[in-house]
Design a protein around this motif. Sequence first.
Motif, PDB file in Angstrom:
ATOM      1  N   ALA A 171       0.817  -1.214   0.000  1.00  0.00           N
ATOM      2  CA  ALA A 171       0.000   0.000   0.000  1.00  0.00           C
ATOM      3  C   ALA A 171       0.847   1.259   0.000  1.00  0.00           C
ATOM      4  O   ALA A 171       1.888   1.330   0.665  1.00  0.00           O
ATOM      5  CB  ALA A 171      -0.917   0.003   1.223  1.00  0.00           C
ATOM      6  N   GLY A 172       0.361   2.261  -0.734  1.00  0.00           N
ATOM      7  CA  GLY A 172       0.964   3.578  -0.713  1.00  0.00           C
ATOM      8  C   GLY A 172       0.067   4.551   0.016  1.00  0.00           C
ATOM      9  O   GLY A 172      -1.144   4.591  -0.237  1.00  0.00           O
ATOM     10  N   LEU A 173       0.637   5.320   0.935  1.00  0.00           N
ATOM     11  CA  LEU A 173      -0.125   6.305   1.708  1.00  0.00           C
ATOM     12  C   LEU A 173       0.049   7.701   1.100  1.00  0.00           C
ATOM     13  O   LEU A 173       1.136   8.046   0.636  1.00  0.00           O
ATOM     14  CB  LEU A 173       0.344   6.326   3.172  1.00  0.00           C
ATOM     15  CG  LEU A 173      -0.293   5.329   4.146  1.00  0.00           C
ATOM     16  CD1 LEU A 173      -0.114   3.904   3.690  1.00  0.00           C
ATOM     17  CD2 LEU A 173       0.290   5.527   5.548  1.00  0.00           C
ATOM     18  N   ASP A 174      -1.014   8.480   1.113  1.00  0.00           N
ATOM     19  CA  ASP A 174      -0.939   9.861   0.620  1.00  0.00           C
ATOM     20  C   ASP A 174       0.093  10.649   1.430  1.00  0.00           C
ATOM     21  O   ASP A 174       0.083  10.618   2.662  1.00  0.00           O
ATOM     22  CB  ASP A 174      -2.299  10.547   0.746  1.00  0.00           C
ATOM     23  CG  ASP A 174      -3.387   9.861  -0.062  1.00  0.00           C
ATOM     24  OD1 ASP A 174      -3.025   9.164  -1.031  1.00  0.00           O
ATOM     25  OD2 ASP A 174      -4.576  10.009   0.282  1.00  0.00           O
ATOM     26  N   GLY A 175       0.999  11.324   0.729  1.00  0.00           N
ATOM     27  CA  GLY A 175       1.981  12.150   1.412  1.00  0.00           C
ATOM     28  C   GLY A 175       3.214  11.407   1.861  1.00  0.00           C
ATOM     29  O   GLY A 175       4.023  11.942   2.625  1.00  0.00           O
ATOM     30  N   SER A 176       3.371  10.152   1.419  1.00  0.00           N
ATOM     31  CA  SER A 176       4.547   9.374   1.797  1.00  0.00           C
ATOM     32  C   SER A 176       5.074   8.626   0.582  1.00  0.00           C
ATOM     33  O   SER A 176       4.304   8.167  -0.261  1.00  0.00           O
ATOM     34  CB  SER A 176       4.206   8.373   2.906  1.00  0.00           C
ATOM     35  OG  SER A 176       5.303   7.506   3.171  1.00  0.00           O
ATOM     36  N   GLU A 177       6.401   8.501   0.503  1.00  0.00           N
ATOM     37  CA  GLU A 177       7.016   7.742  -0.584  1.00  0.00           C
ATOM     38  C   GLU A 177       7.331   6.315  -0.157  1.00  0.00           C
ATOM     39  O   GLU A 177       7.847   5.524  -0.949  1.00  0.00           O
ATOM     40  CB  GLU A 177       8.298   8.446  -1.041  1.00  0.00           C
ATOM     41  CG  GLU A 177       8.056   9.825  -1.654  1.00  0.00           C
ATOM     42  CD  GLU A 177       9.333  10.473  -2.150  1.00  0.00           C
ATOM     43  OE1 GLU A 177      10.411   9.877  -1.952  1.00  0.00           O
ATOM     44  OE2 GLU A 177       9.253  11.572  -2.729  1.00  0.00           O
ATOM     45  N   LEU A 178       7.017   5.973   1.078  1.00  0.00           N
ATOM     46  CA  LEU A 178       7.283   4.629   1.582  1.00  0.00           C
ATOM     47  C   LEU A 178       6.192   3.660   1.160  1.00  0.00           C
ATOM     48  O   LEU A 178       5.059   4.054   0.900  1.00  0.00           O
ATOM     49  CB  LEU A 178       7.384   4.657   3.109  1.00  0.00           C
ATOM     50  CG  LEU A 178       8.440   5.576   3.723  1.00  0.00           C
ATOM     51  CD1 LEU A 178       8.384   5.485   5.236  1.00  0.00           C
ATOM     52  CD2 LEU A 178       9.834   5.216   3.211  1.00  0.00           C
ATOM     53  N   ASP A 179       6.557   2.380   1.106  1.00  0.00           N
ATOM     54  CA  ASP A 179       5.586   1.314   0.854  1.00  0.00           C
ATOM     55  C   ASP A 179       5.296   0.584   2.166  1.00  0.00           C
ATOM     56  O   ASP A 179       6.199   0.347   2.979  1.00  0.00           O
ATOM     57  CB  ASP A 179       6.130   0.311  -0.170  1.00  0.00           C
ATOM     58  CG  ASP A 179       6.141   0.875  -1.581  1.00  0.00           C
ATOM     59  OD1 ASP A 179       5.309   1.751  -1.867  1.00  0.00           O
ATOM     60  OD2 ASP A 179       6.978   0.432  -2.388  1.00  0.00           O
ATOM     61  N   PHE A 180       4.026   0.206   2.356  1.00  0.00           N
ATOM     62  CA  PHE A 180       3.595  -0.463   3.580  1.00  0.00           C
ATOM     63  C   PHE A 180       2.882  -1.769   3.240  1.00  0.00           C
ATOM     64  O   PHE A 180       2.187  -1.863   2.227  1.00  0.00           O
ATOM     65  CB  PHE A 180       2.648   0.443   4.373  1.00  0.00           C
ATOM     66  CG  PHE A 180       3.273   1.721   4.835  1.00  0.00           C
ATOM     67  CD1 PHE A 180       3.857   1.810   6.086  1.00  0.00           C
ATOM     68  CD2 PHE A 180       3.293   2.840   4.004  1.00  0.00           C
ATOM     69  CE1 PHE A 180       4.444   3.001   6.507  1.00  0.00           C
ATOM     70  CE2 PHE A 180       3.876   4.030   4.420  1.00  0.00           C
ATOM     71  CZ  PHE A 180       4.461   4.105   5.682  1.00  0.00           C
ATOM     72  N   VAL A 181       3.048  -2.763   4.096  1.00  0.00           N
ATOM     73  CA  VAL A 181       2.330  -4.028   3.949  1.00  0.00           C
ATOM     74  C   VAL A 181       1.127  -4.007   4.886  1.00  0.00           C
ATOM     75  O   VAL A 181       1.278  -3.896   6.105  1.00  0.00           O
ATOM     76  CB  VAL A 181       3.234  -5.240   4.284  1.00  0.00           C
ATOM     77  CG1 VAL A 181       2.426  -6.539   4.219  1.00  0.00           C
ATOM     78  CG2 VAL A 181       4.411  -5.301   3.316  1.00  0.00           C
ATOM     79  N   VAL A 182      -0.065  -4.098   4.297  1.00  0.00           N
ATOM     80  CA  VAL A 182      -1.303  -4.050   5.076  1.00  0.00           C
ATOM     81  C   VAL A 182      -2.028  -5.383   4.953  1.00  0.00           C
ATOM     82  O   VAL A 182      -2.169  -5.938   3.862  1.00  0.00           O
ATOM     83  CB  VAL A 182      -2.207  -2.885   4.601  1.00  0.00           C
ATOM     84  CG1 VAL A 182      -2.540  -2.992   3.121  1.00  0.00           C
ATOM     85  CG2 VAL A 182      -3.473  -2.804   5.433  1.00  0.00           C
ATOM     86  N   ASN A 183      -2.462  -5.918   6.072  1.00  0.00           N
ATOM     87  CA  ASN A 183      -3.171  -7.193   6.109  1.00  0.00           C
ATOM     88  C   ASN A 183      -4.673  -6.940   6.037  1.00  0.00           C
ATOM     89  O   ASN A 183      -5.311  -6.659   7.056  1.00  0.00           O
ATOM     90  CB  ASN A 183      -2.807  -7.959   7.387  1.00  0.00           C
ATOM     91  CG  ASN A 183      -3.466  -9.325   7.448  1.00  0.00           C
ATOM     92  OD1 ASN A 183      -4.166  -9.734   6.517  1.00  0.00           O
ATOM     93  ND2 ASN A 183      -3.257 -10.042   8.538  1.00  0.00           N
ATOM     94  N   LEU A 184      -5.254  -7.063   4.838  1.00  0.00           N
ATOM     95  CA  LEU A 184      -6.686  -6.854   4.676  1.00  0.00           C
ATOM     96  C   LEU A 184      -7.498  -7.966   5.318  1.00  0.00           C
ATOM     97  O   LEU A 184      -8.699  -7.815   5.541  1.00  0.00           O
ATOM     98  CB  LEU A 184      -7.032  -6.742   3.191  1.00  0.00           C
ATOM     99  CG  LEU A 184      -6.392  -5.563   2.442  1.00  0.00           C
ATOM    100  CD1 LEU A 184      -6.813  -5.584   0.983  1.00  0.00           C
ATOM    101  CD2 LEU A 184      -6.756  -4.234   3.094  1.00  0.00           C
ATOM    102  N   GLY A 185      -6.858  -9.083   5.625  1.00  0.00           N
ATOM    103  CA  GLY A 185      -7.551 -10.168   6.309  1.00  0.00           C
ATOM    104  C   GLY A 185      -8.047  -9.765   7.684  1.00  0.00           C
ATOM    105  O   GLY A 185      -8.989 -10.369   8.209  1.00  0.00           O
ATOM    106  N   LEU A 186      -7.436  -8.730   8.265  1.00  0.00           N
ATOM    107  CA  LEU A 186      -7.855  -8.255   9.581  1.00  0.00           C
ATOM    108  C   LEU A 186      -9.207  -7.554   9.542  1.00  0.00           C
ATOM    109  O   LEU A 186      -9.804  -7.285  10.586  1.00  0.00           O
ATOM    110  CB  LEU A 186      -6.798  -7.308  10.153  1.00  0.00           C
ATOM    111  CG  LEU A 186      -5.441  -7.940  10.462  1.00  0.00           C
ATOM    112  CD1 LEU A 186      -4.454  -6.871  10.916  1.00  0.00           C
ATOM    113  CD2 LEU A 186      -5.571  -9.028  11.523  1.00  0.00           C
TER     114      LEU A 186
END
Length: 313
Positions: free
Chosen positions: A275-290
């Motif tokens: 996932a990419g967040l608005d205002g950030s150049e970092l990438d994040f791993v989000v668990n949609l299973g939650l």
Amino acid sequence: MTDTRYLVHGVFWDGPPAASAASDGGSPVLRLQHHSGGFSEMMLDAGTRLGFRVADGARHCLGHTRVFSATERRHVTCPDGAHAVRGSQCEPCQFADDTRLIHDFHRGGRVPAGLRDYLMQPHWLYVATFANGASKIGTASQPRKWNRLAEQGAVVARYVALAEDGRVVRVLEDLATSEAGLAQQLRGATKSAALTAPLPGVELDRLNRRRAEDVRTLLAGTAVGGFTIVDEQWVRPAQAAAICVAASRHAYPHEMHGGSHGFTLKALCGAHGLAGLDGSELDFVVNLGLLKGRLVEPGEYSSEVPAVQEALF
């Protein structure tokens, strides 16, 4: 529940790849239950924007499943709209669910006629390897041969046996656990954490090949009948490629049981998104299973960017 609230049933991968489109590997969707009991599906293609608010802190019962044959089943909405007490079900729905009996069938457990019909079709035994190198043994019915592994979030997987029915395949699965030391489950949190720093694909393929060969060698020496040893590699969805590449990324910084969230999906492996967040150049791993069992309200929301991003490195 209002018309703008939906009960999340989870991430599903629909459609095994056709021979002419094996590189595409099916399509992921977020399955949502309406207040009326009907369902809709939100496509989770790369570039999809997800914005929602978790309506309350409770985990709600997702109802239960009745199985009538190998090809026919029906979802039954929880009649009480109850909270889940274990997993994603209340106690009455858990007791009424036909699929709860699957895991005792090979030990002589009694099952309804419809579930027996489902279990008596061919089943596949596979070895799946995840981003941190952990491997598990698992089973899939013939119609779910490809989808099962896609929804598990495997990075590499190989089929090691084709059994004549669900009883035989679970005997083989237990054998692989007791003799080869392969677990039958891997927690979603472990899979998500592994995807923040995946091992190189070549190494994961080597680990999976070795584990699969170990199981085939074990099966070749067993007295259990009713199966054929196979050597076939699973086709991973193309949409999972970017999140499975060996790269450093970060865990999604917010809890999923409440609050507002909004991000853009760049890739998806099982229920785990890059996932990419608005205002950030970092990438994040989000668990949609939650989100499974949560009530959500879609909207123009954005996830808050961590105040000190440097602390994530």
